[in-house]
Design a protein around this motif. Structure first.
Motif, PDB file in Angstrom:
ATOM      1  N   ASP A   1       0.860  -1.191   0.000  1.00 13.52           N
ATOM      2  CA  ASP A   1       0.000   0.000   0.000  1.00 13.52           C
ATOM      3  C   ASP A   1       0.893   1.237   0.000  1.00 13.52           C
ATOM      4  O   ASP A   1       1.696   1.437   0.916  1.00 13.52           O
ATOM      5  N   GLU A   2       0.756   2.047  -1.022  1.00 18.79           N
ATOM      6  CA  GLU A   2       1.599   3.246  -1.126  1.00 18.79           C
ATOM      7  C   GLU A   2       0.956   4.465  -0.482  1.00 18.79           C
ATOM      8  O   GLU A   2       1.514   5.567  -0.511  1.00 18.79           O
ATOM      9  N   GLY A   3      -0.241   4.283   0.096  1.00 17.47           N
ATOM     10  CA  GLY A   3      -0.931   5.398   0.713  1.00 17.47           C
ATOM     11  C   GLY A   3      -0.769   5.427   2.219  1.00 17.47           C
ATOM     12  O   GLY A   3       0.214   4.920   2.776  1.00 17.47           O
ATOM     13  N   SER A   4      -1.783   5.964   2.887  1.00 17.56           N
ATOM     14  CA  SER A   4      -1.719   6.132   4.339  1.00 17.56           C
ATOM     15  C   SER A   4      -1.815   4.808   5.096  1.00 17.56           C
ATOM     16  O   SER A   4      -1.506   4.747   6.284  1.00 17.56           O
ATOM     17  N   GLY A   5      -2.250   3.748   4.401  1.00 14.78           N
ATOM     18  CA  GLY A   5      -2.401   2.456   5.077  1.00 14.78           C
ATOM     19  C   GLY A   5      -1.174   1.581   5.041  1.00 14.78           C
ATOM     20  O   GLY A   5      -1.212   0.423   5.495  1.00 14.78           O
ATOM     21  N   LYS A   6      -0.066   2.102   4.519  1.00 12.83           N
ATOM     22  CA  LYS A   6       1.153   1.304   4.365  1.00 12.83           C
ATOM     23  C   LYS A   6       1.657   0.746   5.693  1.00 12.83           C
ATOM     24  O   LYS A   6       1.960  -0.455   5.807  1.00 12.83           O
ATOM     25  N   GLN A   7       1.751   1.598   6.707  1.00 14.25           N
ATOM     26  CA  GLN A   7       2.279   1.161   7.994  1.00 14.25           C
ATOM     27  C   GLN A   7       1.362   0.134   8.643  1.00 14.25           C
ATOM     28  O   GLN A   7       1.826  -0.848   9.237  1.00 14.25           O
ATOM     29  N   GLN A   8       0.049   0.341   8.519  1.00  9.28           N
ATOM     30  CA  GLN A   8      -0.902  -0.612   9.083  1.00  9.28           C
ATOM     31  C   GLN A   8      -0.765  -1.969   8.406  1.00  9.28           C
ATOM     32  O   GLN A   8      -0.806  -3.007   9.063  1.00  9.28           O
ATOM     33  N   GLN A   9      -0.591  -1.974   7.087  1.00  5.00           N
ATOM     34  CA  GLN A   9      -0.422  -3.223   6.353  1.00  5.00           C
ATOM     35  C   GLN A   9       0.827  -3.971   6.807  1.00  5.00           C
ATOM     36  O   GLN A   9       0.769  -5.173   7.104  1.00  5.00           O
ATOM     37  N   ILE A  10       1.941  -3.250   6.870  1.00  5.80           N
ATOM     38  CA  ILE A  10       3.212  -3.882   7.258  1.00  5.80           C
ATOM     39  C   ILE A  10       3.131  -4.434   8.681  1.00  5.80           C
ATOM     40  O   ILE A  10       3.547  -5.568   8.945  1.00  5.80           O
ATOM     41  N   CYS A  11       2.561  -3.651   9.588  1.00  2.84           N
ATOM     42  CA  CYS A  11       2.454  -4.083  10.985  1.00  2.84           C
ATOM     43  C   CYS A  11       1.503  -5.278  11.118  1.00  2.84           C
ATOM     44  O   CYS A  11       1.783  -6.227  11.859  1.00  2.84           O
ATOM     45  N   GLY A  12       0.385  -5.222  10.388  1.00  2.00           N
ATOM     46  CA  GLY A  12      -0.578  -6.311  10.454  1.00  2.00           C
ATOM     47  C   GLY A  12       0.008  -7.619   9.962  1.00  2.00           C
ATOM     48  O   GLY A  12      -0.159  -8.677  10.601  1.00  2.00           O
TER      49      GLY A  12
ATOM     50  N   GLN B   1       3.131  -8.388   9.851  1.00  7.16           N
ATOM     51  CA  GLN B   1       4.184  -8.801  10.776  1.00  7.16           C
ATOM     52  C   GLN B   1       3.583  -9.499  11.996  1.00  7.16           C
ATOM     53  O   GLN B   1       4.131 -10.504  12.487  1.00  7.16           O
ATOM     54  N   GLU B   2       2.439  -8.998  12.472  1.00  9.28           N
ATOM     55  CA  GLU B   2       1.765  -9.651  13.600  1.00  9.28           C
ATOM     56  C   GLU B   2       1.289 -11.047  13.226  1.00  9.28           C
ATOM     57  O   GLU B   2       1.395 -11.992  14.022  1.00  9.28           O
ATOM     58  N   ILE B   3       0.757 -11.186  12.004  1.00 14.99           N
ATOM     59  CA  ILE B   3       0.331 -12.509  11.535  1.00 14.99           C
ATOM     60  C   ILE B   3       1.537 -13.445  11.452  1.00 14.99           C
ATOM     61  O   ILE B   3       1.467 -14.619  11.845  1.00 14.99           O
ATOM     62  N   LYS B   4       2.660 -12.909  10.977  1.00 13.33           N
ATOM     63  CA  LYS B   4       3.884 -13.708  10.867  1.00 13.33           C
ATOM     64  C   LYS B   4       4.343 -14.203  12.238  1.00 13.33           C
ATOM     65  O   LYS B   4       4.704 -15.377  12.397  1.00 13.33           O
ATOM     66  N   GLU B   5       4.310 -13.325  13.233  1.00 11.03           N
ATOM     67  CA  GLU B   5       4.727 -13.708  14.588  1.00 11.03           C
ATOM     68  C   GLU B   5       3.775 -14.755  15.167  1.00 11.03           C
ATOM     69  O   GLU B   5       4.204 -15.719  15.813  1.00 11.03           O
ATOM     70  N   SER B   6       2.486 -14.571  14.926  1.00 14.77           N
ATOM     71  CA  SER B   6       1.507 -15.516  15.448  1.00 14.77           C
ATOM     72  C   SER B   6       1.684 -16.893  14.812  1.00 14.77           C
ATOM     73  O   SER B   6       1.607 -17.930  15.498  1.00 14.77           O
ATOM     74  N   LEU B   7       1.923 -16.922  13.513  1.00 16.35           N
ATOM     75  CA  LEU B   7       2.152 -18.198  12.828  1.00 16.35           C
ATOM     76  C   LEU B   7       3.424 -18.868  13.341  1.00 16.35           C
ATOM     77  O   LEU B   7       3.476 -20.099  13.489  1.00 16.35           O
ATOM     78  N   ARG B   8       4.436 -18.060  13.618  1.00 21.26           N
ATOM     79  CA  ARG B   8       5.689 -18.616  14.143  1.00 21.26           C
ATOM     80  C   ARG B   8       5.449 -19.330  15.471  1.00 21.26           C
ATOM     81  O   ARG B   8       6.060 -20.367  15.746  1.00 21.26           O
ATOM     82  N   ASN B   9       4.541 -18.794  16.274  1.00 23.28           N
ATOM     83  CA  ASN B   9       4.210 -19.447  17.546  1.00 23.28           C
ATOM     84  C   ASN B   9       3.556 -20.812  17.338  1.00 23.28           C
ATOM     85  O   ASN B   9       3.511 -21.629  18.261  1.00 23.28           O
ATOM     86  N   HIS B  10       3.029 -21.033  16.134  1.00 21.51           N
ATOM     87  CA  HIS B  10       2.420 -22.335  15.801  1.00 21.51           C
ATOM     88  C   HIS B  10       3.348 -23.175  14.927  1.00 21.51           C
ATOM     89  O   HIS B  10       2.925 -24.166  14.329  1.00 21.51           O
ATOM     90  N   GLY B  11       4.603 -22.757  14.838  1.00 18.60           N
ATOM     91  CA  GLY B  11       5.580 -23.529  14.082  1.00 18.60           C
ATOM     92  C   GLY B  11       5.478 -23.373  12.578  1.00 18.60           C
ATOM     93  O   GLY B  11       5.942 -24.240  11.830  1.00 18.60           O
ATOM     94  N   VAL B  12       4.878 -22.268  12.129  1.00 17.87           N
ATOM     95  CA  VAL B  12       4.698 -22.037  10.691  1.00 17.87           C
ATOM     96  C   VAL B  12       5.458 -20.778  10.282  1.00 17.87           C
ATOM     97  O   VAL B  12       5.352 -19.729  10.928  1.00 17.87           O
ATOM     98  N   LEU B  13       6.211 -20.880   9.185  1.00 16.99           N
ATOM     99  CA  LEU B  13       6.966 -19.743   8.663  1.00 16.99           C
ATOM    100  C   LEU B  13       6.147 -19.019   7.611  1.00 16.99           C
ATOM    101  O   LEU B  13       5.648 -19.632   6.671  1.00 16.99           O
ATOM    102  N   LEU B  14       5.985 -17.697   7.765  1.00 18.66           N
ATOM    103  CA  LEU B  14       5.330 -16.874   6.757  1.00 18.66           C
ATOM    104  C   LEU B  14       6.399 -16.059   6.049  1.00 18.66           C
ATOM    105  O   LEU B  14       7.077 -15.237   6.662  1.00 18.66           O
ATOM    106  N   GLU B  15       6.566 -16.289   4.758  1.00 20.52           N
ATOM    107  CA  GLU B  15       7.525 -15.544   3.953  1.00 20.52           C
ATOM    108  C   GLU B  15       6.773 -14.473   3.169  1.00 20.52           C
ATOM    109  O   GLU B  15       5.874 -14.784   2.384  1.00 20.52           O
ATOM    110  N   LEU B  16       7.135 -13.225   3.368  1.00 17.35           N
ATOM    111  CA  LEU B  16       6.448 -12.090   2.744  1.00 17.35           C
ATOM    112  C   LEU B  16       7.275 -11.518   1.606  1.00 17.35           C
ATOM    113  O   LEU B  16       8.491 -11.364   1.722  1.00 17.35           O
ATOM    114  N   GLU B  17       6.588 -11.212   0.513  1.00 18.95           N
ATOM    115  CA  GLU B  17       7.251 -10.563  -0.621  1.00 18.95           C
ATOM    116  C   GLU B  17       6.268  -9.573  -1.237  1.00 18.95           C
ATOM    117  O   GLU B  17       5.073  -9.862  -1.350  1.00 18.95           O
TER     118      GLU B  17
END
Length: 249
Positions: free
Chosen positions: A158-169, A171-187
């Motif tokens: 997102d190149e607009g005002s929602g960019k930071q929210q997208q990245i943070c969201g 990242q939170e999903i990635k951390e939560s998945l890691r707690n369940h032994g799952v790797l989330l690769e973002l590109e």
């Protein structure tokens, strides 16, 4: 204990109806749907056979069942070969305001215990509701019998005002998945347009609207707010393919 004549008659009628539909679908080359009807009809005929006492009728039923089983087996072999050759294609049309298309309902047929890796290409995992959609999809993968270890997400930034929210969201999903032994690769890609989901068992699902095909609920306390099988959908098309050589991002 043998069933009553009335019970057998109703099962015979049901079997005949389903098998008639199977033959119609078969003649239209709609083999996947035909196979399901053949299998259901055969099961009903087997129930009729169990309750039949007359030997002549039993003999006729066995011949019918054998014939339908042979046809079902031939169709299954054909579909398996189509999958092997990468030619399998099934299309589902989701009508405007249709219900019954939660991620579980849509994907469960294609997820099994062999799935370890999943690829998601969707340019619109940006806004809050789209992040929640992706989260629900991940939750489904965790709950299914598959043992997913890696999820790849390719989306646009997102190149607009929602960019930071997208990245943070994400990242939170990635951390939560890691707690369940799952790797989330973002590109991230600025040129992505196609939407598709691939499983490493060979299934590939292309949804016209990507994961974002649910309508906004009427209110916070309306049916469908929590259970997405009850949530009305936007009109879209789902194309399902099988290719044992699943490409990777």
């Amino acid at each position: 204990m043998a069933k009553s004549g009335r019970g057998l008659d109703s099962e015979s009628v049901a079997a005949a109806t389903v098998l008639k539909r199977a033959v119609e679908l078969d003649s239209e080359s709609r083999y996947q749907q035909a196979l399901v009807c053949y299998q259901e009809g055969i099961d009903l005929l087997l129930q009729v056979l169990k309750g039949t006492q007359d030997n002549t009728k039993k003999c006729n039923l066995r011949k019918k069942i054998s014939g339908y089983m042979d046809r079902a087996e031939n169709i299954k072999k054909y579909l398996d070969q189509e999958k092997e050759d990468g030619k399998y294609h099934k299309q589902i049309k989701i009508e405007e305001n249709a219900t019954g298309f939660s991620y579980e309902s849509l994907f469960q047929e294609y997820l099994n215990e062999t799935v370890r890796e999943v690829w998601v290409e969707d340019p619109y995992i940006r806004h809050t509701h789209q992040l929640y959609n992706f989260l629900r999809f991940c939750e489904m993968l965790i709950k299914r019998p598959c043992k997913v270890k890696t999820i790849h997400l390719l989306t646009s930034l997102d190149e607009g005002s929602g960019k930071q929210q997208q990245i943070c969201g994400l990242q939170e999903i990635k951390e939560s998945l890691r707690n369940h032994g799952v790797l989330l690769e973002l590109e991230y890609s600025s040129s992505i347009h196609d939407r598709e989901i691939r499983f490493d068992n060979g299934w590939m699902i292309k949804i016209g609207r990507g994961l974002d095909y649910f309508k906004k609920p009427q209110s916070r306390f309306s049916l469908g707010y929590c259970d997405f099988d009850l949530r009305p959908c936007h009109e879209t098309t789902v194309d399902i393919f099988h290719n044992k050589h699943t490409k990777k991002i």
